[in-house]
Design a protein around this motif. Structure first.
Motif, PDB file in Angstrom:
ATOM      1  N   VAL A 188     -10.758   7.229  -2.197  1.00 11.80           N
ATOM      2  CA  VAL A 188      -9.800   6.192  -2.606  1.00 11.80           C
ATOM      3  C   VAL A 188     -10.124   4.871  -1.921  1.00 11.80           C
ATOM      4  N   ALA A 189     -10.376   4.912  -0.620  1.00  9.24           N
ATOM      5  CA  ALA A 189     -10.633   3.675   0.127  1.00  9.24           C
ATOM      6  C   ALA A 189     -11.807   2.896  -0.448  1.00  9.24           C
ATOM      7  N   VAL A 190     -12.862   3.589  -0.816  1.00  9.97           N
ATOM      8  CA  VAL A 190     -14.069   2.928  -1.342  1.00  9.97           C
ATOM      9  C   VAL A 190     -13.799   2.337  -2.720  1.00  9.97           C
ATOM     10  N   VAL A 191     -13.202   3.131  -3.607  1.00 12.90           N
ATOM     11  CA  VAL A 191     -12.962   2.673  -4.976  1.00 12.90           C
ATOM     12  C   VAL A 191     -11.955   1.535  -4.994  1.00 12.90           C
ATOM     13  N   ARG A 192     -10.830   1.678  -4.285  1.00 12.78           N
ATOM     14  CA  ARG A 192      -9.805   0.633  -4.308  1.00 12.78           C
ATOM     15  C   ARG A 192     -10.334  -0.650  -3.689  1.00 12.78           C
ATOM     16  N   THR A 193     -11.117  -0.536  -2.616  1.00 16.81           N
ATOM     17  CA  THR A 193     -11.703  -1.734  -2.013  1.00 16.81           C
ATOM     18  C   THR A 193     -12.623  -2.435  -3.007  1.00 16.81           C
ATOM     19  N   GLY A 194     -13.425  -1.668  -3.725  1.00 21.21           N
ATOM     20  CA  GLY A 194     -14.291  -2.272  -4.744  1.00 21.21           C
ATOM     21  C   GLY A 194     -13.502  -2.998  -5.810  1.00 21.21           C
ATOM     22  N   VAL A 195     -12.413  -2.383  -6.274  1.00 25.67           N
ATOM     23  CA  VAL A 195     -11.549  -3.025  -7.280  1.00 25.67           C
ATOM     24  C   VAL A 195     -10.971  -4.319  -6.711  1.00 25.67           C
ATOM     25  N   GLU A 196     -10.470  -4.270  -5.486  1.00 29.91           N
ATOM     26  CA  GLU A 196      -9.854  -5.455  -4.881  1.00 29.91           C
ATOM     27  C   GLU A 196     -10.861  -6.589  -4.689  1.00 29.91           C
ATOM     28  N   VAL A 197     -12.082  -6.266  -4.307  1.00 33.22           N
ATOM     29  CA  VAL A 197     -13.116  -7.294  -4.120  1.00 33.22           C
ATOM     30  C   VAL A 197     -13.470  -7.938  -5.466  1.00 33.22           C
TER      31      VAL A 197
ATOM     32  N   ALA B 168       0.831  -1.208   0.000  1.00 28.51           N
ATOM     33  CA  ALA B 168       0.000   0.000   0.000  1.00 28.51           C
ATOM     34  C   ALA B 168       0.865   1.257   0.000  1.00 28.51           C
ATOM     35  N   PHE B 169       1.928   1.268   0.800  1.00 27.45           N
ATOM     36  CA  PHE B 169       2.798   2.444   0.859  1.00 27.45           C
ATOM     37  C   PHE B 169       3.478   2.693  -0.481  1.00 27.45           C
ATOM     38  N   PHE B 170       4.076   1.659  -1.057  1.00 31.43           N
ATOM     39  CA  PHE B 170       4.790   1.848  -2.318  1.00 31.43           C
ATOM     40  C   PHE B 170       3.838   2.107  -3.480  1.00 31.43           C
ATOM     41  N   ASP B 171       2.627   1.573  -3.400  1.00 34.71           N
ATOM     42  CA  ASP B 171       1.604   1.883  -4.392  1.00 34.71           C
ATOM     43  C   ASP B 171       1.281   3.375  -4.337  1.00 34.71           C
ATOM     44  N   ALA B 172       1.046   3.887  -3.136  1.00 37.07           N
ATOM     45  CA  ALA B 172       0.766   5.313  -2.968  1.00 37.07           C
ATOM     46  C   ALA B 172       1.975   6.154  -3.386  1.00 37.07           C
ATOM     47  N   LEU B 173       3.170   5.676  -3.091  1.00 42.17           N
ATOM     48  CA  LEU B 173       4.383   6.433  -3.417  1.00 42.17           C
ATOM     49  C   LEU B 173       4.527   6.631  -4.915  1.00 42.17           C
ATOM     50  N   TYR B 174       4.368   5.562  -5.699  1.00 36.43           N
ATOM     51  CA  TYR B 174       4.550   5.757  -7.137  1.00 36.43           C
ATOM     52  C   TYR B 174       3.350   6.454  -7.764  1.00 36.43           C
ATOM     53  N   LEU B 175       2.148   6.262  -7.225  1.00 37.12           N
ATOM     54  CA  LEU B 175       1.006   7.035  -7.718  1.00 37.12           C
ATOM     55  C   LEU B 175       1.188   8.514  -7.396  1.00 37.12           C
ATOM     56  N   GLY B 176       1.654   8.798  -6.196  1.00 40.23           N
ATOM     57  CA  GLY B 176       1.856  10.174  -5.768  1.00 40.23           C
ATOM     58  C   GLY B 176       2.956  10.883  -6.524  1.00 40.23           C
TER      59      GLY B 176
ATOM     60  N   TYR C 160      -4.848   6.254   2.993  1.00 39.75           N
ATOM     61  CA  TYR C 160      -4.112   6.888   4.093  1.00 39.75           C
ATOM     62  C   TYR C 160      -2.750   7.409   3.633  1.00 39.75           C
ATOM     63  N   PHE C 161      -2.010   6.565   2.919  1.00 42.41           N
ATOM     64  CA  PHE C 161      -0.641   6.933   2.529  1.00 42.41           C
ATOM     65  C   PHE C 161      -0.576   7.962   1.406  1.00 42.41           C
ATOM     66  N   LEU C 162      -1.511   7.922   0.476  1.00 40.13           N
ATOM     67  CA  LEU C 162      -1.427   8.770  -0.710  1.00 40.13           C
ATOM     68  C   LEU C 162      -1.292  10.263  -0.389  1.00 40.13           C
ATOM     69  N   PRO C 163      -2.097  10.831   0.487  1.00 39.57           N
ATOM     70  CA  PRO C 163      -1.919  12.263   0.773  1.00 39.57           C
ATOM     71  C   PRO C 163      -0.572  12.577   1.451  1.00 39.57           C
ATOM     72  N   LEU C 164       0.010  11.595   2.098  1.00 36.71           N
ATOM     73  CA  LEU C 164       1.291  11.818   2.783  1.00 36.71           C
ATOM     74  C   LEU C 164       2.474  11.877   1.822  1.00 36.71           C
TER      75      LEU C 164
ATOM     76  N   LEU D 247      -9.927  -5.952   1.817  1.00 42.63           N
ATOM     77  CA  LEU D 247     -10.609  -4.954   2.640  1.00 42.63           C
ATOM     78  C   LEU D 247      -9.695  -3.848   3.165  1.00 42.63           C
ATOM     79  N   CYS D 248      -8.394  -4.095   3.227  1.00 46.09           N
ATOM     80  CA  CYS D 248      -7.480  -3.111   3.820  1.00 46.09           C
ATOM     81  C   CYS D 248      -6.636  -2.331   2.816  1.00 46.09           C
ATOM     82  N   MET D 249      -6.451  -2.856   1.625  1.00 48.80           N
ATOM     83  CA  MET D 249      -5.594  -2.180   0.649  1.00 48.80           C
ATOM     84  C   MET D 249      -6.126  -0.776   0.336  1.00 48.80           C
ATOM     85  N   GLY D 250      -7.413  -0.641   0.099  1.00 46.91           N
ATOM     86  CA  GLY D 250      -8.002   0.661  -0.211  1.00 46.91           C
ATOM     87  C   GLY D 250      -7.811   1.679   0.904  1.00 46.91           C
ATOM     88  N   PRO D 251      -8.198   1.344   2.130  1.00 46.37           N
ATOM     89  CA  PRO D 251      -7.987   2.308   3.214  1.00 46.37           C
ATOM     90  C   PRO D 251      -6.508   2.649   3.429  1.00 46.37           C
TER      91      PRO D 251
END
Length: 173
Positions: A110-119, A79-87, A149-153, A141-145
């Motif tokens: 992001v949490a809602v959309v990514r969770t939907g994709v993962e499901v 999740a962190f590295f995903d947010a890092l390269y997206l950011g 969380y990490f993306l804005p950081l 269930l946790c990848m999206g949240p």
């Protein structure tokens, strides 16, 4: 799970299945009008091979605590590295492009959309013969949240076209 089911169905490695799925998922970008970037190309070219290479050098966990540790560390790192390269704004990977396209179209968090994709991905993997376990559910269930969380950081703020072109600052969100 989708990758595992695809690898089993086609008799190929996890990494090759990852790369194949990545190429197919890029087709879903067409209606979303998602632009590819350097990150997109590198993701398709490198991630699957890196997964195969890592699987050969990473020691297998012994015992339930080691397995749980691998799962939690892997989930948070992913999740962190995903947010890092997206950011970094270098272009989304295939699954991330689906997410960013849907974020733009739906304006949902992001949490809602990514969770939907993962499901959806986990369900497709199960239909292809992949294994559903506690880890699959936890990731779905946790990848999206976590990405949310990490993306804005870590995200770079790209100046809007209407901003003063005399300023050349890129600040983190």
């Amino acid at each position: 799970m989708l990758t595992e089911g695809t690898a089993r169905s086609l008799g190929i490695s996890f990494g090759w299945a990852t790369n194949l799925i990545s190429l197919l998922v890029l087709l879903a970008w067409i209606p979303l009008r998602e632009p590819p970037g350097l990150g997109t190309l590198l993701n398709v070219a490198v991630v699957g091979f890196a997964a195969d290479a890592t699987a050969t050098v990473l020691p297998h966990p012994h015992g339930i605590l080691a397995r749980i540790g691998y799962l939690i560390l892997g989930l948070v790192a992913l999740a962190f590295f995903d947010a890092l390269y997206l950011g970094a704004l270098f272009g989304s990977g295939p699954r991330d492009g689906i997410m960013t396209g849907l974020l733009r179209l739906t304006r949902r968090p992001v949490a809602v959309v990514r969770t939907g994709v993962e499901v959806v991905v986990a369900s497709a993997g199960w239909l292809l013969g992949g294994t559903i376990g506690a880890g699959t559910v936890l990731i779905a269930l946790c990848m999206g949240p976590l990405v949310g969380y990490f993306l804005p950081l870590v995200a770079v703020h790209a100046p809007a076209a209407s901003e003063d072109h005399g300023r050349s600052s890129s600040a983190a969100m």
